[in-house]
Design an enzyme around this catalytic site. Structure first.
Site, PDB file in Angstrom:
ATOM      1  N   ASP A  24      25.684  71.624  29.268  1.00  9.78           N
ATOM      2  CA  ASP A  24      26.303  70.542  30.027  1.00  9.78           C
ATOM      3  C   ASP A  24      26.185  70.811  31.525  1.00  9.78           C
ATOM      4  O   ASP A  24      26.213  71.968  31.953  1.00  9.78           O
ATOM      5  CB  ASP A  24      27.792  70.460  29.612  1.00  9.78           C
ATOM      6  CG  ASP A  24      28.408  69.110  29.961  1.00  9.78           C
ATOM      7  OD1 ASP A  24      27.694  68.225  30.449  1.00  9.78           O
ATOM      8  OD2 ASP A  24      29.620  68.958  29.741  1.00  9.78           O
ATOM      9  N   ASN A  26      23.748  69.141  33.717  1.00  2.62           N
ATOM     10  CA  ASN A  26      22.455  68.880  34.367  1.00  2.62           C
ATOM     11  C   ASN A  26      22.586  67.830  35.466  1.00  2.62           C
ATOM     12  O   ASN A  26      22.011  67.964  36.545  1.00  2.62           O
ATOM     13  CB  ASN A  26      21.440  68.366  33.344  1.00  2.62           C
ATOM     14  CG  ASN A  26      21.029  69.420  32.350  1.00  2.62           C
ATOM     15  OD1 ASN A  26      21.317  70.601  32.529  1.00  2.62           O
ATOM     16  ND2 ASN A  26      20.363  69.008  31.288  1.00  2.62           N
ATOM     17  N   ARG A  28      25.308  66.820  37.160  1.00  4.76           N
ATOM     18  CA  ARG A  28      26.083  67.279  38.321  1.00  4.76           C
ATOM     19  C   ARG A  28      25.278  68.254  39.177  1.00  4.76           C
ATOM     20  O   ARG A  28      25.338  68.247  40.387  1.00  4.76           O
ATOM     21  CB  ARG A  28      27.394  67.934  37.853  1.00  4.76           C
ATOM     22  CG  ARG A  28      28.502  66.926  37.614  1.00  4.76           C
ATOM     23  CD  ARG A  28      29.609  67.519  36.825  1.00  4.76           C
ATOM     24  NE  ARG A  28      29.227  67.643  35.416  1.00  4.76           N
ATOM     25  CZ  ARG A  28      29.885  68.368  34.522  1.00  4.76           C
ATOM     26  NH1 ARG A  28      30.932  69.071  34.887  1.00  4.76           N
ATOM     27  NH2 ARG A  28      29.498  68.395  33.268  1.00  4.76           N
ATOM     28  N   THR A  70      24.533  61.462  19.623  1.00  2.83           N
ATOM     29  CA  THR A  70      24.475  60.029  19.306  1.00  2.83           C
ATOM     30  C   THR A  70      25.135  59.220  20.433  1.00  2.83           C
ATOM     31  O   THR A  70      24.757  58.091  20.691  1.00  2.83           O
ATOM     32  CB  THR A  70      25.164  59.723  17.956  1.00  2.83           C
ATOM     33  OG1 THR A  70      26.436  60.356  17.951  1.00  2.83           O
ATOM     34  CG2 THR A  70      24.377  60.248  16.789  1.00  2.83           C
ATOM     35  N   ASN A  72      24.867  59.914  23.599  1.00  3.61           N
ATOM     36  CA  ASN A  72      24.008  59.887  24.791  1.00  3.61           C
ATOM     37  C   ASN A  72      23.170  58.610  24.912  1.00  3.61           C
ATOM     38  O   ASN A  72      22.633  58.319  25.985  1.00  3.61           O
ATOM     39  CB  ASN A  72      23.074  61.120  24.825  1.00  3.61           C
ATOM     40  CG  ASN A  72      23.794  62.408  25.171  1.00  3.61           C
ATOM     41  OD1 ASN A  72      23.384  63.496  24.761  1.00  3.61           O
ATOM     42  ND2 ASN A  72      24.882  62.322  25.941  1.00  3.61           N
ATOM     43  N   TRP A  73      23.047  57.825  23.824  1.00  5.22           N
ATOM     44  CA  TRP A  73      22.312  56.543  23.927  1.00  5.22           C
ATOM     45  C   TRP A  73      22.985  55.613  24.922  1.00  5.22           C
ATOM     46  O   TRP A  73      22.360  54.677  25.424  1.00  5.22           O
ATOM     47  CB  TRP A  73      22.247  55.831  22.571  1.00  5.22           C
ATOM     48  CG  TRP A  73      21.430  56.532  21.536  1.00  5.22           C
ATOM     49  CD1 TRP A  73      21.896  57.153  20.426  1.00  5.22           C
ATOM     50  CD2 TRP A  73      19.995  56.679  21.499  1.00  5.22           C
ATOM     51  NE1 TRP A  73      20.850  57.683  19.702  1.00  5.22           N
ATOM     52  CE2 TRP A  73      19.679  57.399  20.334  1.00  5.22           C
ATOM     53  CE3 TRP A  73      18.953  56.271  22.340  1.00  5.22           C
ATOM     54  CZ2 TRP A  73      18.359  57.737  19.982  1.00  5.22           C
ATOM     55  CZ3 TRP A  73      17.651  56.595  21.987  1.00  5.22           C
ATOM     56  CH2 TRP A  73      17.365  57.317  20.829  1.00  5.22           C
TER      57      TRP A  73
HETATM   58  C1  FPP Z   1      23.884  67.584  29.614  1.00  5.27           C
HETATM   59  O1  FPP Z   1      23.890  67.420  30.987  1.00  5.27           O
HETATM   60  C2  FPP Z   1      22.582  67.874  29.027  1.00  5.27           C
HETATM   61  C3  FPP Z   1      21.898  67.064  28.166  1.00  5.27           C
HETATM   62  C4  FPP Z   1      22.280  65.685  27.831  1.00  5.27           C
HETATM   63  C5  FPP Z   1      20.704  67.614  27.481  1.00  5.27           C
HETATM   64  C6  FPP Z   1      19.436  67.299  28.238  1.00  5.27           C
HETATM   65  C7  FPP Z   1      18.251  67.871  27.654  1.00  5.27           C
HETATM   66  C8  FPP Z   1      17.709  69.098  27.937  1.00  5.27           C
HETATM   67  C9  FPP Z   1      18.249  70.112  28.830  1.00  5.27           C
HETATM   68  C10 FPP Z   1      16.420  69.427  27.351  1.00  5.27           C
HETATM   69  C11 FPP Z   1      16.519  70.205  26.077  1.00  5.27           C
HETATM   70  C12 FPP Z   1      15.233  70.834  25.880  1.00  5.27           C
HETATM   71  C13 FPP Z   1      14.618  71.090  24.711  1.00  5.27           C
HETATM   72  C14 FPP Z   1      13.333  71.808  24.722  1.00  5.27           C
HETATM   73  C15 FPP Z   1      15.140  70.671  23.420  1.00  5.27           C
HETATM   74  P1  FPP Z   1      24.601  66.100  31.521  1.00  5.27           P
HETATM   75  O2  FPP Z   1      23.543  65.093  31.766  1.00  5.27           O
HETATM   76  O3  FPP Z   1      25.655  65.688  30.572  1.00  5.27           O
HETATM   77  O4  FPP Z   1      25.219  66.584  32.872  1.00  5.27           O
HETATM   78  P2  FPP Z   1      26.531  66.005  33.586  1.00  5.27           P
HETATM   79  O5  FPP Z   1      27.671  66.293  32.645  1.00  5.27           O
HETATM   80  O6  FPP Z   1      26.598  66.810  34.835  1.00  5.27           O
HETATM   81  O7  FPP Z   1      26.313  64.563  33.822  1.00  5.27           O
END
Ligand code: FPP
Length: 246
Positions: A24, A26, A28, A70, A72-73
């Site tokens: 979790d 990415n 931010r 599910t 995340n869609w």
């Molecule tokens: C959450 O960060 C992360 C995800 C939704 C997963 C994204 C996918 C990957 C890192 C790739 C996985 C790689 C492989 C090879 C399977 P967020 O977007 O929820 O961050 P936020 O909470 O800060 O908005």
């Protein structure tokens, strides 16, 4: 048995056989860099690579990562499409390295409704062969996964067995339910790691995490590295697991 022998030192808790991770933060992290969210997901893949390598070196047998839920869609289409092609590309580009290192990719979730290109990558990864005796770790990638979906599917399958007359309701046990989950045949995770400071399970492996040690860190996923994974393993080894007993 003497008092001393009866007392298992805390440091004797071995390396977990199965570690689950909610990656979790990415988005931010990207925002903090003044970049778009996909930039964070791209760096998230780099973190996955490093953590997979570290886990295999540490002797972890199963690593389960929550790549797409599910729920995340519900994100903007551009982000969903970006994540799907990122994952499809990463599966193909890492396949030879992983296979060579004895790491098998396995996919859990409702895969049939994923985009065609991603399904093709999954098919290639599933058919990659690891030579006999060389399997070191299984990397479970949870894609379009949610625990409620998984438990609903398991319940449906068991219901069908009962309806056909192949199973008596009295024969429904926790072991039978486990055998109908996507993780059938695998030990439950001993350790769950969640990054970014959130302290929730977010519909991830709800059945399998019943006795799991939870490890939360404020680090955002793109900054989570091998050293931090090792730190989480060390924190786990400090814990005494009682499973409800004294
Ligand atoms: C959450 O960060 C992360 C995800 C939704 C997963 C994204 C996918 C990957 C890192 C790739 C996985 C790689 C492989 C090879 C399977 P967020 O977007 O929820 O961050 P936020 O909470 O800060 O908005």
């Amino acid at each position: 048995m003497t008092q001393k022998e009866n007392h298992i030192p805390i440091s004797a808790t071995p390396t977990p056989r199965h570690v689950a991770i909610i990656m979790d933060g990415n988005g931010r992290w990207a925002k903090g860099q003044g970049e778009e969210r996909l930039y964070g997901h791209r760096h998230g893949v780099d973190a996955v690579r490093e953590v997979v390598r570290t886990a295999a070196e540490a002797g972890v047998e199963y690593l389960t990562i929550y790549a797409f839920s599910t729920e995340n869609w519900g994100r903007p289409e551009e982000e969903v499409d970006g994540i799907m092609s990122l994952i499809a590309g990463a599966i193909l580009s890492e396949l030879d390295t992983l296979t060579g290192a004895g790491i098998r990719m396995n996919f859990i979730g409702d895969l049939a409704s994923l985009p065609q290109t991603l399904q093709e990558s999954i098919h290639k990864a599933r058919t990659a062969e690891i030579p006999e005796g060389k399997l070191r770790m299984t990397l479970n990638v949870a894609l379009n996964y949610s625990a409620r979906w998984e438990l609903t599917e398991a319940t449906r399958q068991i219901g069908e067995c009962v309806q056909r007359g192949d199973l008596n309701p009295e024969e429904i046990t926790p072991e039978l339910i486990s055998a109908h989950l996507t993780t059938r045949g695998m030990p439950d995770p001993e350790l769950l790691i969640r990054t970014s400071g959130e302290q929730r399970l977010s519909n991830f492996l709800l059945w399998q995490l019943s006795y799991t040690e939870l490890y939360f860190t404020d680090t955002l996923w793109p900054e989570f590295d091998g050293a931090q994974f090792t730190r989480a393993l060390e924190a786990y080894r400090q814990r005494e697991r009682r499973f409800g007993r004294l």
